[in-house]
Scaffold this motif. Structure first.
Motif, PDB file in Angstrom:
ATOM      1  N   ASN A 154       0.851  -1.189   0.000  1.00  0.00           N
ATOM      2  CA  ASN A 154       0.000   0.000   0.000  1.00  0.00           C
ATOM      3  C   ASN A 154       0.893   1.247   0.000  1.00  0.00           C
ATOM      4  N   PRO A 155       0.399   2.354  -0.569  1.00  0.00           N
ATOM      5  CA  PRO A 155       1.216   3.577  -0.553  1.00  0.00           C
ATOM      6  C   PRO A 155       1.513   4.066   0.860  1.00  0.00           C
ATOM      7  N   GLY A 231       2.732   3.008  -4.666  1.00  0.00           N
ATOM      8  CA  GLY A 231       1.448   2.597  -5.223  1.00  0.00           C
ATOM      9  C   GLY A 231       0.857   1.404  -4.502  1.00  0.00           C
ATOM     10  N   TYR A 232      -0.299   0.967  -5.009  1.00  0.00           N
ATOM     11  CA  TYR A 232      -0.964  -0.235  -4.496  1.00  0.00           C
ATOM     12  C   TYR A 232      -0.564  -1.372  -5.419  1.00  0.00           C
ATOM     13  N   ASP A 266      -1.741   1.456  -9.831  1.00  0.00           N
ATOM     14  CA  ASP A 266      -2.880   1.860  -9.002  1.00  0.00           C
ATOM     15  C   ASP A 266      -2.403   2.308  -7.632  1.00  0.00           C
ATOM     16  N   THR A 267      -3.178   3.175  -7.007  1.00  0.00           N
ATOM     17  CA  THR A 267      -2.863   3.627  -5.653  1.00  0.00           C
ATOM     18  C   THR A 267      -3.985   3.306  -4.668  1.00  0.00           C
ATOM     19  N   ASP A 268      -5.038   2.646  -5.136  1.00  0.00           N
ATOM     20  CA  ASP A 268      -6.220   2.412  -4.294  1.00  0.00           C
ATOM     21  C   ASP A 268      -6.738   1.003  -4.554  1.00  0.00           C
TER      22      ASP A 268
END
Length: 334
Positions: A154-155, A231-232, A266-268
């Motif tokens: 996770n970020p 990032g994710y 992706d970050t989420d």
């Protein structure tokens, strides 16, 4: 048309109400409940459903045919037991309950009812990438799985995120989906603590390396790094006797600009697994409408809780800890 009541109208609950109302076919949200009145109002505004003061009243309502539970884990047990008592099918977001003992109580109640009623919300089984890996394994072309290498990055996380949450809130997804991929139960677990990142805090060891061994001898390593910053990032590679299978990442274009080549990460998690949530919920609606539960069941929820407890103990001791269920899997779930 399956008439559903949603328990829990916070952020994720409202996302599911919107999904059920505006994306999923064959379902109508007719009732909502949340102990926070404002949350209930916001949820009802999306679906035009009736607001019930508490979860039990919603479950008992004659117009509610099936239940969607999105409340915090500590509030799951009583609604699930009431739904089992009334024979109503349930989609319960993970965790099934917050303790293994409560999960086992739910399992025993469902077995006693004689009906498969509960699906646990482990959505990664519905992700296209994981399903492609599962299909490749089931083809037999690559031989038996020997090792799995996985990451869950996770970020960043908040100051309230603690070391045990790396298991209960993060690795819990791997605990379920890797059990499903290998079609095997866990035998033992261990947690290694590398050097802590400067972005962590006193109550969080980050990153962590979680080692799991299955009963057939498959060795799994999961890197959990919740402040990786970039990032994710979810990775899964299965090394087999005759080859290896690496899960594809979401497809984004390569972009060339300013003498650089870049690809989006992706970050989420809700972006990365958006499609998986949609597929999962549509499948539940289709199956529940036909009187069937086909996804992860209550026993899967119990297994995840038992494995998570062993991992948390391993965090504390540094030892290899056994994964032990209080009972053998009931024939009901085989």
């Amino acid at each position: 048309m399956l008439k559903v009541g949603v328990i829990g109208c916070g952020g994720m609950g409202r996302d599911h109400i919107d999904r059920l109302t505006n994306k999923i076919q064959g379902v109508e949200v007719v009732a909502v409940s949340d102990p926070v009145a404002e949350n209930a109002k916001l949820g009802a505004a999306i679906c035009n459903g009736k607001i019930y003061e508490n979860a039990i009243e919603l479950i008992e309502a004659t117009e509610v045919e099936a239940i969607f539970v999105v409340s915090p884990g500590f509030a799951h047990k009583e609604p699930l037991l009431k739904a089992i008592e009334l024979g109503k099918r349930v989609f319960c977001e993970k965790p099934l309950a917050t303790t293994a003992d409560d999960c086992l109580e739910i399992v025993k109640a469902e077995v006693a009812s004689g009906k498969h009623l509960i699906q646990t919300g482990f959505m990664r089984r519905y992700d296209r990438g994981y399903r492609q890996v599962k299909a490749a394994l089931e083809s037999g072309e690559y031989g038996e799985p020997l090792m799995l290498h996985c990451t869950h990055r996770n970020p960043e996380v908040g100051e309230n995120y603690t070391t045990p949450m790396a298991v209960h809130d993060t690795a819990i997804h791997e605990i379920d989906v890797l059990h499903w991929l290998t079609d095997d139960d866990y035998e033992s677990v261990q947690v290694l603590m590398p050097r802590v990142t400067k972005y962590s805090h006193a109550q969080l060891n980050d990153p962590q390396i979680m080692l799991l061994r299955t009963k057939k001898g498959v060795c799994i390593d999961v890197e959990v790094f919740v402040n990786c910053k970039f990032g994710y990032d979810i990775q899964c590679e299965v090394v087999c006797e005759d080859g290896s299978i690496k899960m594809a990442e979401p497809a984004y274009p390569d972009v060339r600009k300013d003498a650089k080549l870049a690809t989006i990460i992706d970050t989420d998690c809700f972006v990365r697994f958006k499609d998986a949530y949609d597929v999962e919920v549509q499948d539940w609606v289709d199956q529940a409408g036909n009187g069937v539960i086909a996804g992860p069941n209550a026993w899967d929820g119990y297994l995840a809780a038992v494995t998570a407890d062993a991992l948390v103990k391993a965090q504390e001791t540094g030892n290899i800890e056994p994964v032990v269920t209080a009972v053998e899997m009931p024939e009901f779930y085989k």
